[in-house]
Write an enzyme that holds these catalytic residues in place. Structure first.
Site, PDB file in Angstrom:
ATOM      1  N   GLU A 143       0.875  -1.170   0.000  1.00 54.18           N
ATOM      2  CA  GLU A 143       0.000   0.000   0.000  1.00 54.18           C
ATOM      3  C   GLU A 143       0.915   1.223   0.000  1.00 54.18           C
ATOM      4  O   GLU A 143       1.722   1.386   0.916  1.00 54.18           O
ATOM      5  CB  GLU A 143      -0.852  -0.060   1.273  1.00 54.18           C
TER       6      GLU A 143
ATOM      7  N   ASP B 188      -4.785   9.332  10.434  1.00 48.37           N
ATOM      8  CA  ASP B 188      -3.465   8.787  10.761  1.00 48.37           C
ATOM      9  C   ASP B 188      -2.920   9.289  12.085  1.00 48.37           C
ATOM     10  O   ASP B 188      -3.158  10.432  12.478  1.00 48.37           O
ATOM     11  CB  ASP B 188      -2.471   9.125   9.641  1.00 48.37           C
TER      12      ASP B 188
END
Lengths: 598, 253
Positions: B45, B56
């Site tokens: 990814e 995140d």
């Protein structure tokens, strides 16, 4: 509300004229309106992303459909021939099956259709289905067909479409020849037709939940979707509950001190030499700014949802202070994220929050201002979503926040409207309010949006100038983008990275703008201008000395623009300025920047 | 044949490695991908740095900021991928927030992704409700739009999301943002079992996976694992070989 499909489009200008439609139809069957896949693909680029693109076919092969769906790409398929059930079932996108209605027997066929939607039309002459004639809608009476599957077509035009909707309450209405002149689509008729179904733009913004035109939405990580949906449901339920309104207004009057006066500014009026000037005094609210109106509303809602922990973010600290205040009042746990830079600029407010019992978390990332504080508050919410409400302070964020914050702040505009009618017997000519995220402005403007004779002006922070890289003029310089849960106007670079905004006012240096403002700018209902740091500071001095009111730096932007605007206006006109907050919090900045005065 | 399909049919547990494109300079991406491929990961990814990555945690955010300082953009990453001539045997996925894609142009994004050999795309701030914004263009290029499900996804939504899931389902193991965790809650096991029972596509667990103990706990209940922060941290510290036991813990039956 009934959706609108405009069918048989062949030219870009007509697709653009249909930008408020919910669906666009491209005809791939032999017809004077026929287009190729390539032509449709080109036209589709001009269709709003959220509108359906529907391909119209007569007895096609599955391959033909699949190639067309992929090639344009299409989101739905409409069939007008004798297509077998196997074909309907094999199509991967939602299917509309069209039926000509002559008799009650024809109506029975609708129920048997395996398609997702059934379209009813008058019997055709040139090709199956469409004749441009109205059929007898009463044939549908008593038919056991779900209106949520029903699409009505056949001879509709701006004049008769209302009657069709009233009689059949369909999912969608479909028009083609009804918006043509001499066999060619007519931009004016297209727009009239859409307006006839959807009403004016205010009704349209209500219609598509969570969006204002193309702006808004719920662009948040999956973890937050449950909380956002819960909030949406809770707010929908609360806003229709008279008890909730009673409680909200109880606190506004007993705790905040509403209603706030609409003060006639005699000396400003004389000094500017133009219109009569009135000031809406949000500076007189408990905690010193309009932010408290929204904080009370959302805190009551949080408690209604059983959440007793609040997270918020703040730039200038006014929203943080309002949130900390209300959390103290209702005994709610309170965490407030604030950029390190803003903590330095707004020490007084930081101390007020701490004194009120809030935990203030310093954000050192990025530009260490409001944008980064929002990021951290969102992360905190993601991590503590089950028992925490995120009390967003401006008309920003994922739906329902922009709508909810606007509604709570609309008390500003509603009072103003009542007060000016009492004082002057008419509405003002111009209303000005400053814009960062835009909550005081949307609260002030919203009750006036349908009063077309009232000019509405939002004032952004031009910082050191809109031609420098230090400004926060989002509507003047921004482009479409997604930040903090909504599609809006954004200061960003060519790669889609969000840029840092600058303003001397910690409350205005946000790189985005509430989605409703972006929409109001697009349709031209509100005009947006910008004022520099220096102009705002000069307005602080002039207002302080003319009226004995020291405004917040944010509000000073509106005041500076008012002085310019007043020059264009005459003595028989009325201008209202929203004084969104008082200047106490900015005293350190004033002392530093206006040192020569002392 | 689509590499994601091959991965699905292989029958082994998948290890999806996340790297932040351009952390340490864009030139490093190639060697990182080659290294991970050599180390036996099942898919990679590739994260695109974004100024405001709210899903995140600190590790990936910091890596993104380092990459942004190097001037890395979505366009440069896609160009970099397109320039590679070495043999890529495993699926490449792109993980990006919505705004860089909108700015780049959705249609252009999907076309360039196809040219770059990208099999799937993950956009964490594009929920199921709005996926039509991107989905038709992905379909056109035969690129999978990977959906996320989390512990807070309601059952009704879960059914809707899974019904249309393609490629694999990214099942988030924690209520929170990305980043290494010491312990995973017991709820996660039940959650994974529930998703796997309903899902038409493989279920990969992600967010917070950093230890062999996490893998041991969930290995019978998922089809694979996605590891991000631990790899990003290891690359940044120059200790990527320390990740190899974790890769082996997943991929060795």
């Amino acid at each position: 509300m009934t959706k609108v499909k405009i069918c048989g489009l062949k030219e870009v200008q007509h697709v653009q004229a249909a930008s408020r439609a919910d669906a666009i139809g491209f005809v791939f069957a032999p017809s004077k309106r026929q287009v190729t896949i390539e032509q449709a693909a080109e036209l589709a680029k001009h269709v709003p992303v959220d509108a359906d693109k529907i391909g119209v076919f007569v007895n096609p092969s599955l391959k033909e459909i699949e190639d067309t769906v992929a090639g344009v790409p299409l989101t739905m398929v409409q069939l007008h021939g004798d297509e077998p059930d196997e074909l309907v079932k094999a199509i991967q996108v939602p299917v509309i099956q069209a039926f000509s209605i002559r008799t009650k027997e024809d109506v029975v066929k609708l129920k048997q259709s395996l398609a997702d939607y059934v379209l009813v039309d008058a019997p055709g002459t040139d090709y199956r289905g469409g004749s441009g004639n109205v059929f007898d809608w009463s044939l549908l009476d008593g038919a056991d067909i779900d209106p949520a599957r029903l699409i009505v077509a056949g001879g509709l035009n701006p004049e008769n479409v209302h009657a069709a909707i009233e009689q059949t309450t369909p999912y969608m209405v479909d028009v083609s020849s009804g918006v043509e002149t001499d066999n060619r689509k007519d931009t004016v008729k297209i727009q009239e037709f859409i307006k006839s179904v959807k009403g004016d733009f205010v009704e349209q913004t209500m219609e598509k939940v969570g969006f204002f035109g193309k702006y808004g939405g719920q662009f948040v990580p999956e973890t937050l979707m449950k909380a956002v949906k819960e909030l949406e449901d809770a707010y929908n339920e609360a806003k229709d509950d008279p008890e909730f309104h009673k409680e909200y207004h109880h606190y506004l009057s007993e705790y905040v001190g509403r209603e706030q006066p609409l003060t006639y500014a005699k000396r400003m009026t004389e000094a500017y030499g133009g219109p009569k000037i009135y000031l809406k005094r949000e500076d007189l609210n408990h905690t010193g700014a309009h932010k408290v109106n929204n904080a009370i509303g959302q805190a009551l809602l949080a408690m209604r949802m059983g959440k007793r922990k609040i997270v918020a973010e703040t730039g200038a600290g006014q929203h943080g202070v309002a949130t900390a205040t209300i959390c103290a009042l209702f005994d709610l746990d309170c965490v407030i994220f604030m950029g390190e830079e803003d903590i330095k600029r707004q020490q007084l407010n930081v101390f007020r929050m701490k004194l009120l019992g809030a935990r203030v978390e310093s954000v050192t990332k990025g530009s260490a201002t409001l944008k980064d504080a929002v990021n951290e508050a969102l992360r905190y919410w993601v991590t503590n979503v089950e028992d925490t409400h995120y009390l967003i302070g401006s008309a920003l964020g994922p739906h329902p926040f922009p709508t909810m914050v606007r509604d709570f702040q609309s008390v500003i505009g509603e009072e103003t409207k009542r007060q000016i009618l009492e004082k002057e017997g008419r509405l003002p000519d111009t209303i000005l309010a400053c814009i960062g995220g835009g909550s005081n402005a949307i609260g002030m403007f919203y009750p006036f949006i349908q009063d077309k004779e009232v000019e509405l002006i939002g004032v952004e922070a031009a910082g050191q100038g809109v031609d420098t890289d230090k400004h926060a003029a989002t509507l003047t310089k921004g482009t479409d983008g997604v930040l903090h849960g909504a599609l809006m106007k954004l200061l960003q670079d060519d790669a889609g990275q969000v840029q840092e905004a600058h303003s001397i006012s910690a409350g205005l240096d946000y790189p985005g703008i509430g989605p409703e403002h972006a929409y109001l700018a697009d349709i031209g209902r509100v005009e947006y201008r910008s004022i520099t740091d220096d102009e705002a500071l000069a307005a602080v001095i002039s207002m302080s000395r003319l009226e004995g009111i020291i405004p917040a730096l944010e509000s000073a932007h509106a005041i500076a623009e008012a002085e310019k605007q007043a020059k264009q206006m005459t003595a028989d006109q009325i201008l209202v300025i929203c004084v969104s907050g008082r200047g106490d919090k900015d005293m350190a900045t004033y002392a530093e920047k206006l040192e020569g005065l002392a | 044949m689509n590499r994601l399909e091959q991965l699905k049919n292989s029958g082994n547990k998948a290890f999806v490695a996340y790297v932040m494109a351009g952390d340490g300079g864009l030139h490093r991406l190639k060697e990182q991908v080659q290294y991970l491929q050599g180390a036996g990961v099942s898919a990679i990814e590739i994260g695109i740095p974004f100024s405001d990555p709210v899903a995140d945690g600190p590790t990936i955010e910091a890596a993104g900021n380092r990459a942004l300082k190097q001037g890395v953009t979505l366009q440069k990453v896609l160009e970099e991928l397109q320039s590679w001539t070495f043999d890529i045997k495993i699926p490449l996925l792109v993980m990006t927030y919505l705004n860089p894609v909108l700015k780049f142009g959705i249609e252009r994004f999907t076309t360039e992704c196809r040219k770059a050999g990208v099999s799937g795309v993950i956009i964490p701030d594009l929920p199921y409700e709005h996926k039509q914004l991107v989905q038709p263009y992905m379909d056109k290029e035969n690129i999978k739009l990977i959906q996320l499900v989390t512990l807070t996804t309601t059952d009704i939504r879960l059914d809707e999301i899974l019904r249309e899931a393609e490629g694999f389902v990214y099942a988030v193991t924690i209520k929170g943002i990305t980043g290494s965790r010491d312990e995973l809650s017991q709820d996660v096991k039940t959650f994974m079992q529930k998703i796997r029972k309903k899902s038409p596509v493989p279920v990969y667990a992600g967010f917070g996976i950093s230890k062999s103990s996490h893998v041991d706990m969930l290995r019978d209940d998922v089809d694979g694992f996605i590891v991000g922060s631990a790899i990003v941290e290891a690359f940044n510290a120059g200790k990527i070989e320390e990740i190899e036991p974790l890769i082996r813990a997943v991929t060795t039956a």
